[in-house]
Scaffold this motif. Sequence first.
Motif, PDB file in Angstrom:
ATOM      1  N   LEU A 119       0.828  -1.220   0.000  1.00  0.00           N
ATOM      2  CA  LEU A 119       0.000   0.000   0.000  1.00  0.00           C
ATOM      3  C   LEU A 119       0.856   1.261   0.000  1.00  0.00           C
ATOM      4  O   LEU A 119       0.497   2.268   0.609  1.00  0.00           O
ATOM      5  N   HIS A 122       1.208   3.458  -4.572  1.00  0.00           N
ATOM      6  CA  HIS A 122       0.228   4.420  -5.094  1.00  0.00           C
ATOM      7  C   HIS A 122       0.427   5.829  -4.510  1.00  0.00           C
ATOM      8  O   HIS A 122      -0.250   6.760  -4.940  1.00  0.00           O
ATOM      9  N   HIS A 123       1.342   5.963  -3.551  1.00  0.00           N
ATOM     10  CA  HIS A 123       1.655   7.303  -3.025  1.00  0.00           C
ATOM     11  C   HIS A 123       2.616   8.062  -3.947  1.00  0.00           C
ATOM     12  O   HIS A 123       2.843   9.250  -3.750  1.00  0.00           O
ATOM     13  N   ASP A 148       0.077  -3.948  -3.899  1.00  0.00           N
ATOM     14  CA  ASP A 148      -0.724  -2.715  -3.922  1.00  0.00           C
ATOM     15  C   ASP A 148      -2.101  -2.978  -4.534  1.00  0.00           C
ATOM     16  O   ASP A 148      -2.382  -4.076  -5.008  1.00  0.00           O
ATOM     17  N   ASP A 175      -8.716   8.634   2.595  1.00  0.00           N
ATOM     18  CA  ASP A 175      -7.604   8.094   1.798  1.00  0.00           C
ATOM     19  C   ASP A 175      -7.944   6.787   1.100  1.00  0.00           C
ATOM     20  O   ASP A 175      -7.342   6.462   0.077  1.00  0.00           O
ATOM     21  N   SER A 176      -8.902   6.025   1.663  1.00  0.00           N
ATOM     22  CA  SER A 176      -9.142   4.689   1.093  1.00  0.00           C
ATOM     23  C   SER A 176      -9.593   4.786  -0.369  1.00  0.00           C
ATOM     24  O   SER A 176      -9.013   4.129  -1.244  1.00  0.00           O
ATOM     25  N   SER A 179      -6.902   6.328  -2.542  1.00  0.00           N
ATOM     26  CA  SER A 179      -5.855   5.335  -2.827  1.00  0.00           C
ATOM     27  C   SER A 179      -6.268   4.421  -3.978  1.00  0.00           C
ATOM     28  O   SER A 179      -5.461   4.111  -4.851  1.00  0.00           O
TER      29      SER A 179
END
Length: 218
Positions: A119, A122-123, A148, A175-176, A179
């Motif tokens: 996870l 994706h940032h 991810d 954020d979910s 994301s």
Amino acid sequence: MDDVAQGQTAFRSALCDLEFLNRVTFGYRPTLRWLDRVVARTGATRLSVLDVGAGSGDMLRRIARWGSARAVAVELTGLDRSPAAAIAAREAGTPGAWIVADLFDLPTDARFDVVVSALFAHHLADDDLVRFLRWMDGHARRGWLINDIHRHWVPWSALWAGTRLLWLDPTVVHDSTVSVARAFTRADWHRLAADAGVAPRVAWQFPFRWAVSRELAP
Ligand SMILES: C[S@@+](CC[C@H](N)C(=O)[O-])C[C@H]1O[C@@H](n2cnc3c(N)ncnc32)[C@H](O)[C@@H]1O
């Protein structure tokens, strides 16, 4: 969680709910299965492991349990740029070493048997994703794995509804779905890998995650 102005308490509360989501969505499984493959392929009984964007260290704690169950001695290191993540990891009893830094500031000669991330990808913006794929190649001796999210309306909708129904932390509620929207399709990974000049294995994992991995020296 990318908002650097966010307070430490809010950040740690979000990490706590993220750990809950990882647990109920089988988020550890792609990484642990891949480690099984590495051990089966290499016969390794010792592994140094770097977790990039390690958050509260929950993946590292799972890997510690995995190592004990498989009689693989693991030497664990978490890396996260947030000092609040380091505190949360320490308080949760995460074993091993911890580095508070941006990943691209890690010395180029720092190498680990395996480098994992969950996870986290994706940032990054597209240019940094290409750089990240090469970075993984440069810091891993035996292989690396990116775990991810699959960008798809099913996880987007499930997270939109689930995080609200469960009254999760407001950062996680926000954020979910962001994301998922910033996450990946198979075509994205093939394009990014081609740009980076690497040829990873791209495998879909239930429910709606990608395991993007490369196996290097035995
Ligand atoms: C969504 S959290 C994922 C945490 C954990 N890996 C998980 O699976 O729940 C992303 C983490 O990446 C960290 N992060 C974001 N950009 C980073 C960077 N450039 N270098 C190091 N850590 C970074 C954030 O501080 C955050 O803790």
